[in-house]
Structures are given as structure tokens and as C-alpha cells.
Design a protein around this motif. Sequence first.
Motif, PDB file in Angstrom:
ATOM      1  N   ILE A 142       2.161  -9.431   6.786  1.00  0.00           N
ATOM      2  CA  ILE A 142       2.981  -8.548   5.961  1.00  0.00           C
ATOM      3  C   ILE A 142       2.261  -7.215   5.880  1.00  0.00           C
ATOM      4  N   SER A 143       2.957  -6.154   6.315  1.00  0.00           N
ATOM      5  CA  SER A 143       2.356  -4.826   6.302  1.00  0.00           C
ATOM      6  C   SER A 143       3.428  -3.773   6.085  1.00  0.00           C
ATOM      7  N   GLY A 144       2.967  -2.560   5.800  1.00  0.00           N
ATOM      8  CA  GLY A 144       3.871  -1.425   5.609  1.00  0.00           C
ATOM      9  C   GLY A 144       3.515  -0.329   6.593  1.00  0.00           C
TER      10      GLY A 144
ATOM     11  N   PHE B  14      -1.255 -12.999   5.904  1.00  0.00           N
ATOM     12  CA  PHE B  14      -2.239 -11.922   5.907  1.00  0.00           C
ATOM     13  C   PHE B  14      -1.509 -10.644   5.504  1.00  0.00           C
ATOM     14  N   ILE B  15      -2.077  -9.907   4.541  1.00  0.00           N
ATOM     15  CA  ILE B  15      -1.445  -8.701   4.002  1.00  0.00           C
ATOM     16  C   ILE B  15      -2.371  -7.518   4.227  1.00  0.00           C
ATOM     17  N   THR B  16      -1.833  -6.448   4.789  1.00  0.00           N
ATOM     18  CA  THR B  16      -2.587  -5.214   4.982  1.00  0.00           C
ATOM     19  C   THR B  16      -1.587  -4.065   5.019  1.00  0.00           C
ATOM     20  N   HIS B  17      -2.075  -2.840   4.901  1.00  0.00           N
ATOM     21  CA  HIS B  17      -1.146  -1.709   4.931  1.00  0.00           C
ATOM     22  C   HIS B  17      -0.593  -1.480   6.332  1.00  0.00           C
ATOM     23  N   GLY B  18      -1.448  -1.509   7.346  1.00  0.00           N
ATOM     24  CA  GLY B  18      -0.975  -1.390   8.716  1.00  0.00           C
ATOM     25  C   GLY B  18      -1.381  -0.124   9.437  1.00  0.00           C
ATOM     26  N   GLN B  19      -2.120   0.749   8.785  1.00  0.00           N
ATOM     27  CA  GLN B  19      -2.485   2.016   9.417  1.00  0.00           C
ATOM     28  C   GLN B  19      -3.457   1.846  10.579  1.00  0.00           C
ATOM     29  N   TYR B  20      -4.086   0.702  10.697  1.00  0.00           N
ATOM     30  CA  TYR B  20      -5.068   0.500  11.762  1.00  0.00           C
ATOM     31  C   TYR B  20      -4.463  -0.085  13.032  1.00  0.00           C
ATOM     32  N   PHE B  21      -3.169  -0.377  13.029  1.00  0.00           N
ATOM     33  CA  PHE B  21      -2.539  -0.968  14.200  1.00  0.00           C
ATOM     34  C   PHE B  21      -2.199   0.059  15.270  1.00  0.00           C
TER      35      PHE B  21
ATOM     36  N   GLY C 106       0.781  -1.228   0.000  1.00  0.00           N
ATOM     37  CA  GLY C 106       0.000   0.000   0.000  1.00  0.00           C
ATOM     38  C   GLY C 106       0.810   1.274   0.000  1.00  0.00           C
ATOM     39  N   ASP C 107       0.083   2.366  -0.193  1.00  0.00           N
ATOM     40  CA  ASP C 107       0.648   3.697  -0.412  1.00  0.00           C
ATOM     41  C   ASP C 107       1.546   3.731  -1.650  1.00  0.00           C
TER      42      ASP C 107
ATOM     43  N   ILE D 221       0.153  -8.562  -5.792  1.00  0.00           N
ATOM     44  CA  ILE D 221      -0.967  -8.628  -4.867  1.00  0.00           C
ATOM     45  C   ILE D 221      -0.896  -7.315  -4.105  1.00  0.00           C
ATOM     46  N   CYS D 222      -1.919  -6.489  -4.216  1.00  0.00           N
ATOM     47  CA  CYS D 222      -1.872  -5.133  -3.655  1.00  0.00           C
ATOM     48  C   CYS D 222      -2.981  -4.919  -2.636  1.00  0.00           C
ATOM     49  N   VAL D 223      -2.662  -4.108  -1.631  1.00  0.00           N
ATOM     50  CA  VAL D 223      -3.671  -3.645  -0.688  1.00  0.00           C
ATOM     51  C   VAL D 223      -3.640  -2.123  -0.669  1.00  0.00           C
ATOM     52  N   LYS D 224      -4.729  -1.561  -0.198  1.00  0.00           N
ATOM     53  CA  LYS D 224      -4.893  -0.110  -0.184  1.00  0.00           C
ATOM     54  C   LYS D 224      -4.239   0.499   1.052  1.00  0.00           C
ATOM     55  N   GLY D 225      -3.414   1.514   0.833  1.00  0.00           N
ATOM     56  CA  GLY D 225      -2.811   2.242   1.935  1.00  0.00           C
ATOM     57  C   GLY D 225      -3.630   3.469   2.282  1.00  0.00           C
ATOM     58  N   ASN D 226      -3.281   4.134   3.359  1.00  0.00           N
ATOM     59  CA  ASN D 226      -4.036   5.306   3.800  1.00  0.00           C
ATOM     60  C   ASN D 226      -3.894   6.495   2.855  1.00  0.00           C
ATOM     61  N   ASN D 227      -2.925   6.466   1.941  1.00  0.00           N
ATOM     62  CA  ASN D 227      -2.784   7.528   0.948  1.00  0.00           C
ATOM     63  C   ASN D 227      -3.250   7.112  -0.446  1.00  0.00           C
ATOM     64  N   ASP D 228      -3.837   5.947  -0.562  1.00  0.00           N
ATOM     65  CA  ASP D 228      -4.341   5.454  -1.850  1.00  0.00           C
ATOM     66  C   ASP D 228      -5.828   5.761  -1.997  1.00  0.00           C
ATOM     67  N   TRP D 229      -6.205   7.002  -1.728  1.00  0.00           N
ATOM     68  CA  TRP D 229      -7.615   7.393  -1.660  1.00  0.00           C
ATOM     69  C   TRP D 229      -8.411   6.996  -2.883  1.00  0.00           C
ATOM     70  N   SER D 230      -7.896   7.252  -4.059  1.00  0.00           N
ATOM     71  CA  SER D 230      -8.682   7.057  -5.275  1.00  0.00           C
ATOM     72  C   SER D 230      -8.528   5.661  -5.879  1.00  0.00           C
ATOM     73  N   LEU D 231      -7.714   4.816  -5.284  1.00  0.00           N
ATOM     74  CA  LEU D 231      -7.467   3.500  -5.868  1.00  0.00           C
ATOM     75  C   LEU D 231      -8.466   2.474  -5.354  1.00  0.00           C
ATOM     76  N   ASP D 232      -8.982   1.688  -6.280  1.00  0.00           N
ATOM     77  CA  ASP D 232      -9.935   0.639  -5.943  1.00  0.00           C
ATOM     78  C   ASP D 232      -9.156  -0.635  -5.630  1.00  0.00           C
ATOM     79  N   LEU D 233      -8.669  -0.709  -4.397  1.00  0.00           N
ATOM     80  CA  LEU D 233      -7.892  -1.862  -3.942  1.00  0.00           C
ATOM     81  C   LEU D 233      -8.505  -2.369  -2.639  1.00  0.00           C
ATOM     82  N   PRO D 234      -8.320  -3.662  -2.344  1.00  0.00           N
ATOM     83  CA  PRO D 234      -8.829  -4.188  -1.075  1.00  0.00           C
ATOM     84  C   PRO D 234      -7.982  -3.701   0.102  1.00  0.00           C
TER      85      PRO D 234
END
Length: 156
Positions: free
Chosen positions: A103-105, A74-81, A34-35, A48-61
Motif C-alpha cells: 500500500i503506497s501513495g 507493507f505500507i510506504t509512501h512510494g517516493q523511492y520507487f 504520507g504527505d 497507521i501513518c508513514v512519512k511522505g516526501n513532503n512531511d519534512w517536519s513530521l516524526d513518522l516512520p
Amino acid sequence: MKKIVIMSDNHGDQSMIDYVKEHEQDGDYYIHCGDSEAYDLRVLEGFICVKGNNDWSLDLPKEARLVVEGVSIFITHGQYFGYFNRELAMNDILTRNHCQVLISGHTHMPMFQKDGSFYYINPGSTTLPRGGSARSYAVLFIDNGKLDFRLKEIQK
């Protein structure tokens, strides 16, 4: 043995996606945490992509799951941790999703940590590293359930 190439947080610098693809052409899986801030999702083709907190306009899970050689990921951006009790929240998400590897960023700081039977992986950022780290991405090898992590510094 499978090779998983992991990147995150390139924040619109498409050349970093190209760099990782060029330097890791033999990956079995490619993950973007993400991001990406990609202006065109075609640049992430094959990831395999996930949506980050700065990917506002992207249609990603917001999250994705993958099983490689019997290892559940399990893959996520990580902003909710959050920053307080971060490992507890990561442990909880793995437990609830019956996964072994997270796996997160998001933090822009690389991490490879084992906690009991869980693994936490963050490839860092390819463009905006924090905490004194270098610009980086990661490669994870899984061989018969065993994990081998390698952090790769961007040499550009």
C-alpha cells in the motif's frame, strides 16, 4: 472480514482526513500513506501513518507493516520507487519483506493491481489527483485471505 480504509496525499488539507473518518466510521484499520503535511499529528490519531516526501517536519516512520487475517501488508509512501521499472521495485520490496500487499501513495493516481501473488494498492490523492483521476481514497476488505478493493471518489 476486516475493513481497511486507506488515504494519501491530502497535502495539508485536514478537512480530507475528517471527511474520510466521517464517511468510513466502521473501519477496522485506517492507513495514511504520507504527505499529510499535518500541522498537528493528533489529526491522524487512529491511523497507521508513514512519512511522505513532503512531511519534512513530521516524526513518522518511512514504512509500516500490518498483518490482517493472515495477509501481510507493507505500507510506504512510494517516493523511492521511481517511474522506471516501478513494478519491479515494488515486487522487490514485497519479496524482501515477506509481504503480499503493498500500500503506497505518492503518484496521486489510484491503482489496484495483482501481479502473481502480489497486490499493489494506491488510493490516489484526496486533494490533488493526477492522470485524469478524481479525488479519492480506498477501502480494502480482507475476508479469509481474499481481497476486495473499492475506490471511493470524494463527493465534496
